[in-house]
Design a protein around this motif. Structure first.
Motif, PDB file in Angstrom:
ATOM      1  N   VAL A  74       3.905  -1.017   3.636  1.00  0.00           N
ATOM      2  CA  VAL A  74       3.257   0.273   3.456  1.00  0.00           C
ATOM      3  C   VAL A  74       4.358   1.312   3.275  1.00  0.00           C
ATOM      4  O   VAL A  74       5.384   1.265   3.969  1.00  0.00           O
ATOM      5  CB  VAL A  74       2.356   0.643   4.660  1.00  0.00           C
ATOM      6  CG1 VAL A  74       3.143   0.745   5.952  1.00  0.00           C
ATOM      7  CG2 VAL A  74       1.598   1.944   4.391  1.00  0.00           C
ATOM      8  N   VAL A 114       0.870  -1.182   0.000  1.00  0.00           N
ATOM      9  CA  VAL A 114       0.000   0.000   0.000  1.00  0.00           C
ATOM     10  C   VAL A 114       0.901   1.225   0.000  1.00  0.00           C
ATOM     11  O   VAL A 114       1.882   1.295   0.755  1.00  0.00           O
ATOM     12  CB  VAL A 114      -0.916   0.027   1.238  1.00  0.00           C
ATOM     13  CG1 VAL A 114      -1.627   1.373   1.349  1.00  0.00           C
ATOM     14  CG2 VAL A 114      -1.927  -1.110   1.199  1.00  0.00           C
ATOM     15  N   GLN A 146      -5.331   0.368   6.116  1.00  0.00           N
ATOM     16  CA  GLN A 146      -4.218  -0.074   5.281  1.00  0.00           C
ATOM     17  C   GLN A 146      -3.624  -1.378   5.807  1.00  0.00           C
ATOM     18  O   GLN A 146      -3.301  -2.291   5.034  1.00  0.00           O
ATOM     19  CB  GLN A 146      -3.158   1.027   5.225  1.00  0.00           C
ATOM     20  CG  GLN A 146      -3.641   2.268   4.517  1.00  0.00           C
ATOM     21  CD  GLN A 146      -2.728   3.450   4.696  1.00  0.00           C
ATOM     22  OE1 GLN A 146      -1.519   3.293   4.853  1.00  0.00           O
ATOM     23  NE2 GLN A 146      -3.286   4.652   4.682  1.00  0.00           N
TER      24      GLN A 146
END
Length: 234
Positions: A150, A121, A140
């Motif tokens: 992430v 992400v 997320q």
């Protein structure tokens, strides 16, 4: 944190603002960072560290700079770019390479995607513009697969010996650019305030760790006014 989310008045104001400044957004980003913004988007894509057939979700994709950088780096990946500004998405869809990306309207506070459905992400300048940072980061974490990464591009309040100079500079230059280029001084006055009033990287890292991310770290950019942060889901 599975309860439904209702958009707040702050969210609505931010959405309206981004719908207004779409045409000038890339140009002002480039001017404010002296051309470094595109380079940072490429670094975010690199740090996502996708496999050849990985799945990436770029939230608050805006005009698609990070998503398109990821497409160029990972030609076989499945990439989704989502945003809650329809005008920004319309701009992203017109860029070269955009046809190979899935563009969708979405609110970062409540994503439609299934648990553990992405390998990475990414997002740029999202957290300073949401009403609930922890919820957004929790979402997320939810959609990432175990081991997923992430990567965050965000502004950071100036600190240290240059704090006063940079703060004054941003307070003058950003609204002025907004007035001259976007014809919207109010929007860029808000963006100045949201930058100077946002959390430090250490504070953001603490929230990331609280929702479950591990090995959180960051690198500051451009005199500490921007930061790239990363972590992974165990």
């Amino acid at each position: 944190m599975s309860e439904d989310y209702s958009m707040t008045s702050q969210d609505s104001r931010v959405q309206s603002m981004f719908n207004r400044v779409t045409r000038s957004y890339d140009k002002i980003n480039s001017l404010m960072t002296m051309g470094r913004h595109a380079q940072w988007c490429r670094e975010v894509a690199r740090r996502a560290d996708l496999t050849a057939s990985g799945r990436l979700l770029d939230i608050a994709t805006g005009t698609g700079e990070i998503a398109l950088a990821a497409r160029r780096r990972y030609p076989g990946a499945e990439i989704f770019g989502v945003d809650f500004s329809e005008n920004m998405l319309a701009e992203a869809r017109e860029k070269p390479g955009a046809d190979s990306i899935e563009w969708e309207f979405a609110d970062a506070h409540q994503l439609r995607f299934e648990d553990e459905s992405f390998d990475a992400v990414t997002h740029g300048y999202l957290l300073r513009n949401v009403s609930d940072v922890e919820r957004v980061l929790w979402e997320q974490h939810r959609v990432l697969k175990p081991g997923g990464r992430v990567v965050v591009l965000e502004t950071s309040p100036p600190r240290g010996v240059l704090k006063l100079v940079l703060s004054v500079g941003m307070s003058v230059v950003l609204p002025l650019l907004g007035q001259i280029i976007a014809k919207d001084r109010e929007a860029y006055t808000y963006l100045k305030s949201s930058t100077l009033g946002f959390m430090s990287p250490a504070e953001v890292a603490a929230v990331m760790e609280r929702v479950g991310f591990r090995d959180v770290d960051w690198a500051t950019k451009y005199f500490g006014t921007n930061v790239i942060m990363w972590g992974h889901k165990p």
